[in-house]
Design an enzyme around this catalytic site. Structure first.
Site, PDB file in Angstrom:
ATOM      1  N   HIS A 170      38.089  35.243  33.856  1.00 51.77           N
ATOM      2  CA  HIS A 170      38.773  34.431  35.364  1.00 51.77           C
ATOM      3  C   HIS A 170      36.477  34.070  35.839  1.00 51.77           C
ATOM      4  CE1 HIS A 170      40.171  38.412  36.390  1.00 51.77           C
ATOM      5  NE2 HIS A 170      39.675  38.247  36.406  1.00 51.77           N
TER       6      HIS A 170
ATOM      7  N   ASN B  72      32.498  43.927  29.760  1.00 52.15           N
ATOM      8  CA  ASN B  72      33.351  43.351  30.481  1.00 52.15           C
ATOM      9  C   ASN B  72      32.850  42.685  31.246  1.00 52.15           C
ATOM     10  OD1 ASN B  72      36.348  43.448  32.087  1.00 52.15           O
ATOM     11  ND2 ASN B  72      34.686  43.632  33.356  1.00 52.15           N
TER      12      ASN B  72
END
Length: 459
Positions: A363, A377
């Site tokens: 996001h 990540n």
């Protein structure tokens, strides 16, 4: 089989389109009209294809490339005059010549093949493609003789009451014996109100010379639609869209709402893929099997692997692997390569980036001009700072890297394999493998500060 040739008439100004764009280059389902025609006639086993061009000739030649030869109609003096411009290429050839307009994007190779077969079987010098319609007003009527051959073509304004009742009309597509065609063109007169040379006059010339003129009646009138204005363009768009959607559904693609789904003519979609309403697939896009696309998703000139999901997002000129999840509200910009099992979440923008397998940006991130390794990540708010106002710079992130939330990576910079970047950091120097990089101000807590501040305001 005798030699086959084709002449595509693409020289008209297209005044009624009221456009700067050359008429036959207006797209239908993402492909220029004349390209639709060329793609279909190219399936007929032609020895030569000639496209007659006029205004905007260079643009048409650039679009079609070396698939066609070209003849220039510098002055638009009618359809017979246009065909005659191809004489330098075709006049001495033996065989059959198909003549078709470049503004008929819905015509299919199957219909043209049937026309050619009728021409051959009838032993005709000319054969007219006709159609049956209930309301033929404005169209030329086909008058047949007792043998079923064409006796004459009567324009609507010249037809008597009996002829006006005829519902078989001339579509403007023909095939001719090639030598007879070019011999007859020299006999066509421009003694008419417009002062132009009309191709249907060749039919009358051949008939008067005692030759057989045949006709093939198509059952698909919509294929013969000529596009002369934006209204007809929209009609062609709807018909082509429905045709493409039906073809995909027959081939195993689920389209939830065909009336609200757009697929380009050149797109390829695998079986068991589901397209939700508002999906727009443009250009030469290839989508694999078992994918789920949409709702409200735009994919252009991209390759999408099997079992990939894209929701409420845009993908342009990029390649996505298998089992990728994109969206909602993600934007994958050109020259991006996304690996397998990648997650690109909501409000993530990726540009000109290689994104490794099993990595994720879930996001609120911008990743541009970057190389992202596998199993990375990127936390919420991760930003690659790639532009200094003048030049773009590259960010390299190794395998297994963890980027904490709200981190800025100021390129050029490299974060090596296995490194961690603490949340809130602004990274301006390379981070070694398996290191923890913290680049933020140390937190300071001032005890009782609020009470002191409020008391000061009261005094």
């Amino acid at each position: 089989m005798s030699n086959r040739f084709a002449v595509i008439l693409a020289a008209g100004k297209g005044t009624r389109m009221k456009s700067k764009l050359y008429k036959v280059l207006h797209p239908v389902c993402g492909k220029p009209m004349v390209q639709h025609v060329v793609d279909q006639v190219s399936q007929l086993g032609l020895q030569k294809l000639v496209t007659v061009v006029g205004h905007g000739a260079e643009m048409v030649q650039e679009q079609l490339g070396n698939v066609s030869e070209f003849a220039l109609q510098a002055e638009q003096l009618g359809t017979a005059h246009a065909v005659d411009q191809a004489a330098g290429v075709l006049a001495n050839e033996e065989g059959t010549t198909l003549v078709i307009c470049g503004d008929t994007p819905l015509i299919t190779a199957e219909t043209m093949e049937a026309l050619l077969q009728q021409h051959k079987e009838a032993g005709a010098m000319a054969t007219v493609l006709t159609a049956y319609i209930e309301e033929p007003a404005g169209y030329g009527r086909i008058v047949r003789n007792e043998n079923g051959h064409v006796e004459k073509i009567v324009e609507h304004k010249d037809a008597n009451e009996k002829e006006l009742a005829i519902k078989e009309i001339n579509t403007g597509t023909y095939c001719f014996d090639n030598k007879a065609l070019f011999a007859s063109l020299s006999k066509v007169s421009n003694d008419n109100v417009q002062g132009e040379y009309y191709l249907p006059d060749v039919i009358e010339i051949l008939k008067n010379e005692g030759h057989i003129v045949s006709a093939y009646q198509t059952e698909h009138f919509d294929e013969t639609l000529g596009v002369n204005d934006r209204v007809a363009l929209s009609q062609a768009e709807i018909i082509m869209k429905n045709r493409i959607n039906r073809k995909n559904m027959v081939n195993g693609v689920t389209i939830i709402d065909p009336s609200n789904t757009y697929i380009s003519a050149d797109a390829i979609i695998g079986s068991d893929t589901v397209l939700h309403p508002g999906t727009i697939i443009e250009g030469n896009t290839v989508i694999g099997s078992d994918c789920e696309i949409g709702p409200h998703t735009v994919i252009r000139d991209s390759e999408i692997g099997d079992r990939t999901t894209i929701r409420q997002s845009t993908v342009h000129d990029s390649k996505l692997g298998t089992e990728v999840s994109v969206g909602p509200f993600a934007h994958i910009r050109p020259d991006s390569v996304i690996g397998d099992e990648v997650r690109v979440g909501n409000f993530v923008e990726i540009k000109k980036t290689v994104f490794g397998n099993r990595s994720k940006a879930s996001h609120l991130s911008y990743i541009g001009d970057a190389q992202i390794g596998e199993d990375v990540n990127l936390g919420c708010g991760s930003i690659t700072v790639n532009y200094d106002g003048k030049n773009k710079f590259k960010t390299v992130i190794g395998n297994g890297v963890f980027i904490g939330c709200n981190s800025n990576l100021v390129a050029p910079v490299t974060v090596e394999d296995g490194a961690y970047v603490a949340a809130g950091s602004t990274i301006t120097e390379n981070v070694p493998s398996k290191a923890l990089s913290v680049a933020r101000a140390r937190q300071v807590n001032k005890e009782d500060y609020v009470d002191q501040l409020l008391n000061k305001k009261k005094s």
